[in-house]
Structures are given as structure tokens and as C-alpha cells.
Design an enzyme around this catalytic site. Structure first.
Site, PDB file in Angstrom:
ATOM      1  N   ARG A 239      56.487  13.116 -26.216  1.00 58.71           N
ATOM      2  CA  ARG A 239      55.916  14.457 -26.340  1.00 58.71           C
ATOM      3  C   ARG A 239      56.444  15.161 -27.597  1.00 58.71           C
ATOM      4  NH1 ARG A 239      53.921  14.932 -21.139  1.00 58.71           N
ATOM      5  NH2 ARG A 239      53.546  17.017 -20.425  1.00 58.71           N
TER       6      ARG A 239
ATOM      7  N   LYS B 207      44.287  11.985 -19.253  1.00 56.53           N
ATOM      8  CA  LYS B 207      45.179  10.825 -19.413  1.00 56.53           C
ATOM      9  C   LYS B 207      45.351  10.054 -18.113  1.00 56.53           C
ATOM     10  CE  LYS B 207      48.496  13.254 -20.941  1.00 56.53           C
ATOM     11  NZ  LYS B 207      49.712  13.690 -20.424  1.00 56.53           N
TER      12      LYS B 207
ATOM     13  N   ARG C 276      41.732  21.065 -10.849  1.00 64.30           N
ATOM     14  CA  ARG C 276      42.495  19.842 -10.562  1.00 64.30           C
ATOM     15  C   ARG C 276      43.235  19.927  -9.225  1.00 64.30           C
ATOM     16  NH1 ARG C 276      46.507  17.186 -14.877  1.00 64.30           N
ATOM     17  NH2 ARG C 276      47.919  18.914 -14.503  1.00 64.30           N
TER      18      ARG C 276
ATOM     19  N   ARG D 150      48.784  22.048  -8.529  1.00 60.58           N
ATOM     20  CA  ARG D 150      50.129  22.134  -9.092  1.00 60.58           C
ATOM     21  C   ARG D 150      50.502  23.547  -9.515  1.00 60.58           C
ATOM     22  NH1 ARG D 150      50.336  17.329 -13.396  1.00 60.58           N
ATOM     23  NH2 ARG D 150      51.399  18.975 -14.511  1.00 60.58           N
TER      24      ARG D 150
ATOM     25  N   ARG E 173      51.866  25.175 -22.157  1.00 58.36           N
ATOM     26  CA  ARG E 173      51.785  23.719 -22.331  1.00 58.36           C
ATOM     27  C   ARG E 173      50.841  23.357 -23.468  1.00 58.36           C
ATOM     28  NH1 ARG E 173      50.203  22.733 -16.477  1.00 58.36           N
ATOM     29  NH2 ARG E 173      49.973  20.512 -16.825  1.00 58.36           N
TER      30      ARG E 173
HETATM   31  P1  AMP Z   1      52.749  16.390 -17.150  1.00 62.04           P
HETATM   32  O1  AMP Z   1      52.507  16.036 -15.734  1.00 62.04           O
HETATM   33  O2  AMP Z   1      52.700  15.204 -18.064  1.00 62.04           O
HETATM   34  O3  AMP Z   1      51.861  17.519 -17.620  1.00 62.04           O
HETATM   35  O4  AMP Z   1      54.257  16.945 -17.249  1.00 62.04           O
HETATM   36  C1  AMP Z   1      54.651  18.091 -16.537  1.00 62.04           C
HETATM   37  C2  AMP Z   1      55.856  18.713 -17.208  1.00 62.04           C
HETATM   38  O5  AMP Z   1      56.961  17.787 -17.226  1.00 62.04           O
HETATM   39  C3  AMP Z   1      55.671  19.128 -18.661  1.00 62.04           C
HETATM   40  O6  AMP Z   1      55.065  20.394 -18.803  1.00 62.04           O
HETATM   41  C4  AMP Z   1      57.123  19.108 -19.179  1.00 62.04           C
HETATM   42  O7  AMP Z   1      57.820  20.263 -18.780  1.00 62.04           O
HETATM   43  C5  AMP Z   1      57.720  17.910 -18.432  1.00 62.04           C
HETATM   44  N1  AMP Z   1      57.589  16.649 -19.213  1.00 62.04           N
HETATM   45  C6  AMP Z   1      56.856  15.546 -18.901  1.00 62.04           C
HETATM   46  N2  AMP Z   1      56.984  14.583 -19.830  1.00 62.04           N
HETATM   47  C7  AMP Z   1      57.818  15.081 -20.765  1.00 62.04           C
HETATM   48  C8  AMP Z   1      58.364  14.566 -21.997  1.00 62.04           C
HETATM   49  N3  AMP Z   1      58.048  13.346 -22.457  1.00 62.04           N
HETATM   50  N4  AMP Z   1      59.203  15.374 -22.689  1.00 62.04           N
HETATM   51  C9  AMP Z   1      59.553  16.598 -22.252  1.00 62.04           C
HETATM   52  N5  AMP Z   1      59.085  17.143 -21.119  1.00 62.04           N
HETATM   53  C10 AMP Z   1      58.226  16.401 -20.362  1.00 62.04           C
END
Ligand code: AMP
Length: 219
Positions: free
Chosen positions: A88, A13, A123, A157, A168
Site C-alpha cells: 500500500r 480486488k 457492500r 463494515r 481511504r
Molecule cells: P482493506 O480491507 O484492504 O480495505 O484494508 C482495511 C484497512 O486495513 C485499511 O484501511 C488499512 O487501515 C489496513 N491495511 C490493510 N492493508 C494494509 C497495508 N498493506 N498497509 C497498511 N495498512 C493496511
């Protein structure tokens, strides 16, 4: 031009968003990045997010909906935006509609699970505030010691550890079906199957062709 990108973490993404931003000049709003910034700065929100993110589980809907409403009210969103990582859950998607926000296109990247795990393991994120590029060891120009673009340090990360990745991915498959069906019913869903040979530019080529068909204009 209001877009949503839907893919599991590590599905490409962020890299796709970078290419869209360059051509269409709209901001990419990554909820993951917003939360990480809050954690780094030790804000109240950052503290709330800490325990959820470390465990690889979702931050509660009400928190996320407030964050996104705030962000898209900013001036740089006047011509549109990309939502990366939001919605999400189905609740979050419905909250957008209820707020009168009409999304023009929802792009789903359909990526096999083993490909995701392989990608996340490779990554690296750039620490540079302006850059923040998401590198992958397989990208052309990748260097292990620093960001090849801006020379800032790069890091892996915490939530890219195997146990958090598994959670996840499980979260994603539990929640994404309902969201995808929701947008399919609205007629805005466009799905791209990402195969192992796909680099970000290949995915973008397919997506950009679709945007042209929809009449989106480059800036
Ligand atoms: P990402 O970088 O998009 O993988 O987000 C990292 C973490 O942030 C995720 O594993 C969730 O814990 C939290 N997170 C990000 N976006 C959302 C969302 N829209 N709703 C709930 N949790 C989120």
C-alpha cells in the site's frame, strides 16, 4: 505465479481475487482480512491495528511487512499467491523486492472515485469463516437477510462509513502513483479500466487473457 492486485478499497480486488483463486489454485492473501481476523480475536496486533483501521488510515509499514513475510513463507504459497491490499506504500513494495521476492504480474484496477463510493455503500461481507464472500447489492443472487451462498449472517463494515471511505481514497491516491510507477518501471504492470457496467467476471475476462499471454497455467 506471484500476483499483486492494486485498486482502491471497493474497487473490486476481492471479487477478482476470488475468480483467480478458483482457476489458478493459489491463495489470496488479503492484508485487510488478516488484520480484521486479529482484531476479532483481540490479539496484540489486532489492538495496534484497531485505531488505524477505524480512522481509515494505514497501519505502519514495519508491522505490515512482517505480517506479509510471515504469511508468504507458509506452505500453501509454494506455487504462488495473490497479494490483495499489499503493498500500500512504496516502502512496502521496495521491501518485497529487497526480500528477493519476484512478482510476476501487478494488476491495477483503475476505477472512478464516484463508482467506488457507490459500490462501498452497497457492500456486505459474509460472516462465515470458510466463505467470507464480499457481496454487493447489485450482484445477482444477493439477499439482504443472509449470505446467499452459505446462509451465514452478512454485515456492513465499520470502515465503509463515508468519512473513513474518503480518508481511504485519499490515502490510495497519495500512495498508489509511486507504487504503480515502480512496477511500470519493472515492466510488470497491467492496468484495467473498470467502467460502471463492469461486473467482476468482465474484469476477470480481461485479466485472464493477459495471464494467458504471460503463459500462466490453470490448475
Ligand atoms: P482493506 O480491507 O484492504 O480495505 O484494508 C482495511 C484497512 O486495513 C485499511 O484501511 C488499512 O487501515 C489496513 N491495511 C490493510 N492493508 C494494509 C497495508 N498493506 N498497509 C497498511 N495498512 C493496511
Amino acid at each position: 505465479m506471484k500476483l499483486i492486485l492494486i485498486a482502491p478499497s471497493g474497487g473490486g480486488k476481492g471479487s477478482l481475487a476470488d475468480l483467480i483463486v478458483k482457476d489458478y489454485n493459489i491463495p489470496n492473501i488479503s492484508t485487510g482480512d488478516i488484520l480484521r481476523e486479529h482484531r476479532k480475536n483481540g490479539t496484540e496486533l489486532g489492538k495496534i491495528a484497531d485505531k488505524y483501521i477505524n480512522d481509515g488510515i494505514l497501519v505502519p509499514d514495519n508491522v505490515m511487512i512482517d505480517i506479509i513475510k510471515d504469511r508468504i513463507a507458509k506452505k500453501d504459497c509454494n506455487n504462488g499467491y495473490i497479494l490483495d491490499g499489499f503493498p500500500r506504500t512504496l516502502n512496502q513494495a521496495v521491501a518485497l523486492t529487497d526480500a528477493g521476492i519476484k512478482i510476476d504480474s501487478v494488476v491495477e484496477l483503475d476505477v472512478a472515485e464516484n463508482l467506488i463510493v457507490e459500490r462501498l455503500a452497497g457492500r456486505w461481507t459474509c460472516e462465515g469463516k470458510e466463505c467470507g464472500f464480499n457481496w454487493n447489492e447489485r450482484f445477482e443472487g444477493f439477499t439482504a437477510d443472509s449470505c446467499a451462498t452459505c446462509k451465514s449472517p452478512i454485515f456492513q463494515r465499520e470502515d465503509d462509513k463515508p468519512e473513513a471511505i474518503r480518508k481511504r481514497l485519499a490515502n490510495y491516491s497519495n500512495n498508489s502513483r509511486a507504487i504503480l510507477d515502480y512496477y511500470k518501471d519493472q515492466g510488470t504492470l497491467f492496468s484495467v479500466t473498470v467502467t460502471p457496467d463492469f461486473m467482476p467476471k468482465d474484469t476477470y475476462k480481461v485479466v485472464d487473457k493477459h495471464f494467458t499471454k504471460l503463459g500462466f497455467k490453470k490448475k
